[in-house]
Design a protein around this motif. Sequence first.
Motif, PDB file in Angstrom:
ATOM      1  N   GLY A 101       0.828  -1.212   0.000  1.00  0.00           N
ATOM      2  CA  GLY A 101       0.000   0.000   0.000  1.00  0.00           C
ATOM      3  C   GLY A 101       0.855   1.251   0.000  1.00  0.00           C
ATOM      4  O   GLY A 101       1.565   1.522   0.964  1.00  0.00           O
ATOM      5  N   PRO A 121      -0.872   7.445   1.875  1.00  0.00           N
ATOM      6  CA  PRO A 121      -0.200   8.208   2.929  1.00  0.00           C
ATOM      7  C   PRO A 121       0.350   7.337   4.064  1.00  0.00           C
ATOM      8  O   PRO A 121       1.463   7.569   4.534  1.00  0.00           O
ATOM      9  N   ALA A 122      -0.388   6.322   4.491  1.00  0.00           N
ATOM     10  CA  ALA A 122       0.066   5.484   5.610  1.00  0.00           C
ATOM     11  C   ALA A 122       1.336   4.718   5.235  1.00  0.00           C
ATOM     12  O   ALA A 122       2.344   4.750   5.951  1.00  0.00           O
ATOM     13  N   ASP A 170       2.638  -1.236  -4.498  1.00  0.00           N
ATOM     14  CA  ASP A 170       1.338  -0.571  -4.645  1.00  0.00           C
ATOM     15  C   ASP A 170       0.781  -0.818  -6.039  1.00  0.00           C
ATOM     16  O   ASP A 170       1.505  -0.785  -7.027  1.00  0.00           O
ATOM     17  N   ARG A 171      -0.539  -1.034  -6.100  1.00  0.00           N
ATOM     18  CA  ARG A 171      -1.139  -1.313  -7.406  1.00  0.00           C
ATOM     19  C   ARG A 171      -1.798  -0.082  -8.023  1.00  0.00           C
ATOM     20  O   ARG A 171      -2.376  -0.163  -9.115  1.00  0.00           O
ATOM     21  N   SER A 202      -4.411   1.920  -6.861  1.00  0.00           N
ATOM     22  CA  SER A 202      -5.866   2.078  -6.799  1.00  0.00           C
ATOM     23  C   SER A 202      -6.302   2.941  -5.613  1.00  0.00           C
ATOM     24  O   SER A 202      -7.460   2.913  -5.220  1.00  0.00           O
ATOM     25  N   PRO A 256      -7.238   6.414  -3.350  1.00  0.00           N
ATOM     26  CA  PRO A 256      -8.088   7.559  -3.710  1.00  0.00           C
ATOM     27  C   PRO A 256      -7.304   8.807  -4.112  1.00  0.00           C
ATOM     28  O   PRO A 256      -7.737   9.550  -4.994  1.00  0.00           O
ATOM     29  N   ASN A 270      -7.630  20.154   4.760  1.00  0.00           N
ATOM     30  CA  ASN A 270      -7.466  19.878   6.202  1.00  0.00           C
ATOM     31  C   ASN A 270      -6.218  19.069   6.508  1.00  0.00           C
ATOM     32  O   ASN A 270      -6.155  18.373   7.523  1.00  0.00           O
ATOM     33  N   GLY A 286       2.716  -3.056  -8.269  1.00  0.00           N
ATOM     34  CA  GLY A 286       2.367  -4.472  -8.314  1.00  0.00           C
ATOM     35  C   GLY A 286       1.186  -4.756  -7.413  1.00  0.00           C
ATOM     36  O   GLY A 286       0.905  -3.994  -6.492  1.00  0.00           O
ATOM     37  N   ALA A 336      -0.358  -7.234  -4.774  1.00  0.00           N
ATOM     38  CA  ALA A 336      -0.037  -8.343  -3.874  1.00  0.00           C
ATOM     39  C   ALA A 336      -1.221  -9.306  -3.824  1.00  0.00           C
ATOM     40  O   ALA A 336      -2.329  -8.908  -3.457  1.00  0.00           O
ATOM     41  N   CYS A 347     -14.005  15.555   5.368  1.00  0.00           N
ATOM     42  CA  CYS A 347     -12.922  16.337   4.758  1.00  0.00           C
ATOM     43  C   CYS A 347     -13.466  17.501   3.941  1.00  0.00           C
ATOM     44  O   CYS A 347     -12.854  18.554   3.868  1.00  0.00           O
ATOM     45  N   GLY A 403      -3.325   3.126   8.712  1.00  0.00           N
ATOM     46  CA  GLY A 403      -4.188   3.878   7.796  1.00  0.00           C
ATOM     47  C   GLY A 403      -5.636   3.421   7.818  1.00  0.00           C
ATOM     48  O   GLY A 403      -6.122   2.844   8.800  1.00  0.00           O
ATOM     49  N   ASP A 404      -6.325   3.693   6.726  1.00  0.00           N
ATOM     50  CA  ASP A 404      -7.771   3.442   6.642  1.00  0.00           C
ATOM     51  C   ASP A 404      -8.162   1.985   6.856  1.00  0.00           C
ATOM     52  O   ASP A 404      -9.319   1.693   7.179  1.00  0.00           O
ATOM     53  N   GLN A 417      -8.712   9.842   7.426  1.00  0.00           N
ATOM     54  CA  GLN A 417      -8.189  11.152   7.058  1.00  0.00           C
ATOM     55  C   GLN A 417      -6.714  10.992   6.721  1.00  0.00           C
ATOM     56  O   GLN A 417      -6.026  10.139   7.302  1.00  0.00           O
ATOM     57  N   VAL A 418      -6.222  11.867   5.856  1.00  0.00           N
ATOM     58  CA  VAL A 418      -4.824  11.789   5.451  1.00  0.00           C
ATOM     59  C   VAL A 418      -3.887  11.921   6.649  1.00  0.00           C
ATOM     60  O   VAL A 418      -2.942  11.148   6.820  1.00  0.00           O
TER      61      VAL A 418
HETATM   62  C1  FAD Z   1     -12.417  11.633  -2.981  1.00  0.00           C
HETATM   63  C2  FAD Z   1     -11.731  11.604  -1.666  1.00  0.00           C
HETATM   64  C3  FAD Z   1     -11.315  12.803  -1.115  1.00  0.00           C
HETATM   65  C4  FAD Z   1     -10.667  12.814   0.101  1.00  0.00           C
HETATM   66  N1  FAD Z   1     -10.292  13.999   0.609  1.00  0.00           N
HETATM   67  C5  FAD Z   1      -9.646  14.033   1.788  1.00  0.00           C
HETATM   68  C6  FAD Z   1      -9.261  15.287   2.342  1.00  0.00           C
HETATM   69  O1  FAD Z   1      -9.527  16.352   1.781  1.00  0.00           O
HETATM   70  N2  FAD Z   1      -8.616  15.267   3.537  1.00  0.00           N
HETATM   71  C7  FAD Z   1      -8.332  14.105   4.205  1.00  0.00           C
HETATM   72  O2  FAD Z   1      -7.735  14.143   5.277  1.00  0.00           O
HETATM   73  N3  FAD Z   1      -8.706  12.910   3.695  1.00  0.00           N
HETATM   74  C8  FAD Z   1      -9.349  12.846   2.511  1.00  0.00           C
HETATM   75  N4  FAD Z   1      -9.765  11.648   2.013  1.00  0.00           N
HETATM   76  C9  FAD Z   1      -9.458  10.401   2.755  1.00  0.00           C
HETATM   77  C10 FAD Z   1      -7.991   9.983   2.481  1.00  0.00           C
HETATM   78  O3  FAD Z   1      -7.775   9.936   1.105  1.00  0.00           O
HETATM   79  C11 FAD Z   1      -7.709   8.634   3.140  1.00  0.00           C
HETATM   80  O4  FAD Z   1      -8.017   8.686   4.511  1.00  0.00           O
HETATM   81  C12 FAD Z   1      -6.225   8.253   2.956  1.00  0.00           C
HETATM   82  O5  FAD Z   1      -5.871   8.214   1.598  1.00  0.00           O
HETATM   83  C13 FAD Z   1      -5.944   6.899   3.602  1.00  0.00           C
HETATM   84  O6  FAD Z   1      -4.603   6.565   3.387  1.00  0.00           O
HETATM   85  P1  FAD Z   1      -4.132   5.031   3.414  1.00  0.00           P
HETATM   86  O7  FAD Z   1      -2.679   5.075   3.113  1.00  0.00           O
HETATM   87  O8  FAD Z   1      -4.598   4.368   4.638  1.00  0.00           O
HETATM   88  O9  FAD Z   1      -4.924   4.306   2.242  1.00  0.00           O
HETATM   89  P2  FAD Z   1      -5.045   4.636   0.689  1.00  0.00           P
HETATM   90  O10 FAD Z   1      -4.738   6.054   0.397  1.00  0.00           O
HETATM   91  O11 FAD Z   1      -6.363   4.088   0.283  1.00  0.00           O
HETATM   92  O12 FAD Z   1      -3.882   3.767   0.038  1.00  0.00           O
HETATM   93  C14 FAD Z   1      -3.945   2.361   0.037  1.00  0.00           C
HETATM   94  C15 FAD Z   1      -3.079   1.867  -1.106  1.00  0.00           C
HETATM   95  O13 FAD Z   1      -2.979   0.444  -1.023  1.00  0.00           O
HETATM   96  C16 FAD Z   1      -2.922  -0.083  -2.327  1.00  0.00           C
HETATM   97  N5  FAD Z   1      -3.318  -1.495  -2.272  1.00  0.00           N
HETATM   98  C17 FAD Z   1      -4.426  -2.023  -1.700  1.00  0.00           C
HETATM   99  N6  FAD Z   1      -4.414  -3.363  -1.811  1.00  0.00           N
HETATM  100  C18 FAD Z   1      -3.258  -3.676  -2.479  1.00  0.00           C
HETATM  101  C19 FAD Z   1      -2.668  -4.900  -2.916  1.00  0.00           C
HETATM  102  N7  FAD Z   1      -3.245  -6.089  -2.686  1.00  0.00           N
HETATM  103  N8  FAD Z   1      -1.488  -4.853  -3.588  1.00  0.00           N
HETATM  104  C20 FAD Z   1      -0.882  -3.664  -3.847  1.00  0.00           C
HETATM  105  N9  FAD Z   1      -1.398  -2.469  -3.455  1.00  0.00           N
HETATM  106  C21 FAD Z   1      -2.575  -2.484  -2.776  1.00  0.00           C
HETATM  107  C22 FAD Z   1      -3.871   0.800  -3.122  1.00  0.00           C
HETATM  108  O14 FAD Z   1      -3.495   0.813  -4.490  1.00  0.00           O
HETATM  109  C23 FAD Z   1      -3.659   2.179  -2.473  1.00  0.00           C
HETATM  110  O15 FAD Z   1      -2.741   2.968  -3.218  1.00  0.00           O
HETATM  111  C24 FAD Z   1     -10.429  11.598   0.798  1.00  0.00           C
HETATM  112  C25 FAD Z   1     -10.863  10.384   0.238  1.00  0.00           C
HETATM  113  C26 FAD Z   1     -11.499  10.392  -0.973  1.00  0.00           C
HETATM  114  C27 FAD Z   1     -11.955   9.093  -1.566  1.00  0.00           C
END
Ligand code: FAD
Length: 333
Positions: free
Chosen positions: A13, A16-17, A36-37, A39, A41, A51, A81, A83, A142, A276-277, A284-285
């Motif tokens: 992944g 941000p996390a 990371d693949r 996908s 947001p 924010n 890639g 996983a 957000c 993360g999420d 949130q980011v």
């Molecule tokens: C439209 C939208 C607007 C947003 N705006 C805000 C904002 O203004 N402020 C804010 O604080 N938050 C915002 N958010 C929320 C914020 O984007 C998320 O909280 C944050 O991105 C979570 O980070 P993360 O790293 O946990 O997960 P993600 O950003 O979801 O990243 C997870 C990554 O894991 C990868 N992945 C998953 N499974 C696999 C696998 N099997 N193999 C390889 N890769 C994989 C995915 O490709 C992805 O890149 C928004 C969300 C959306 C949808």
Amino acid sequence: MTDSPVYDTLIVGGGPAGLAAALHLAFHQRSVLVLDRGSGPLGYTTTPLWNVPGFVGVRGVALLKQLRAEAHTAGATLTKGNALRVSGELGDFRIETETVTYRARTLLLATGVARHHPRVGGHHAPWLAYAAKGNTYYCPDCEAPEIQGQHVLVIGVDAPDSAAGVALTLSEFAQSVTVLLTGEAGLSESAADRLRERGIPVQMGEIAALEGRRGHLDALTLEDGSRLAPDAFFVVGPKLPRHELAMQLGLELSAKGHIQTGWRGQTNVAGVWAAGDVQPQTQQVSVALGSGNMAAVMIDQTLTRLGLRSPAAQLSAVTPPPSASPRLSSMSL
Ligand SMILES: Cc1cc2nc3c(=O)[nH]c(=O)nc-3n(C[C@H](O)[C@H](O)[C@H](O)COP(=O)(O)OP(=O)(O)OC[C@H]3O[C@@H](n4cnc5c(N)ncnc54)[C@H](O)[C@@H]3O)c2cc1C
């Protein structure tokens, strides 16, 4: 199938996390691979984020680009890639994609959640041209203040009561709110009552066509021929934790399918953390960045305690020289 060197930590992944964790671990001279693949947001969010402390007004795509560059410059390896399979134990984990088996001593799962987009003529693809590009929004915590004074359509995708809750929140900011429920399920009685009390109208129907250009959605037409042309569109649907790898490892999940962790991201399986999420926490980011950092600190401390560190020769094979610039075009992610 190609085998990789043994990394100190493999992060699945690159949101941000995962990238915050990669930065910390690479800075501490851990050999770290982010898989990371593509996908997540932020990779398609071209609207500004308001924010995120230190980054106010940055667009999602630009933020992601910067986080990648910083992790890369610190020495993390970023690879594109998907996983598919995971196995092993502390000291010897394996993650398989279609073509490569990656090996690592520890794992961090930062796989985020999957969101439902509205269907247009039964398909999600047409909506993606507008998703988070201009006047379509997904995250009330957000983005709600952005629709101040506007006419807003809340589109419930298979989540009617959640759509009602978001509509009530948005009515604090919007000039008017209408709810469109797609899918078969209707509102619960209590949700319907609350919308009625606030004077928020509800329509049911399936989307047949979209009108707009360059990421700005002007209107949508329903299958019954009615045309809706608000200023902004808010999408509300189920958010499903991407927990497939966690299940393969036997990680404990919450009732909603998030990975259960301690407060620094440790899971019930030794050597595996989550951030993360995908954890049961506010999406949130800044929270994702913080949880990635906390997990990374603990991973680094655990590796130190166990006396595990990649030999220098192996590190130099996976770490760019300190002078490497963050040229994204040279990266595979
Ligand atoms: C439209 C939208 C607007 C947003 N705006 C805000 C904002 O203004 N402020 C804010 O604080 N938050 C915002 N958010 C929320 C914020 O984007 C998320 O909280 C944050 O991105 C979570 O980070 P993360 O790293 O946990 O997960 P993600 O950003 O979801 O990243 C997870 C990554 O894991 C990868 N992945 C998953 N499974 C696999 C696998 N099997 N193999 C390889 N890769 C994989 C995915 O490709 C992805 O890149 C928004 C969300 C959306 C949808």
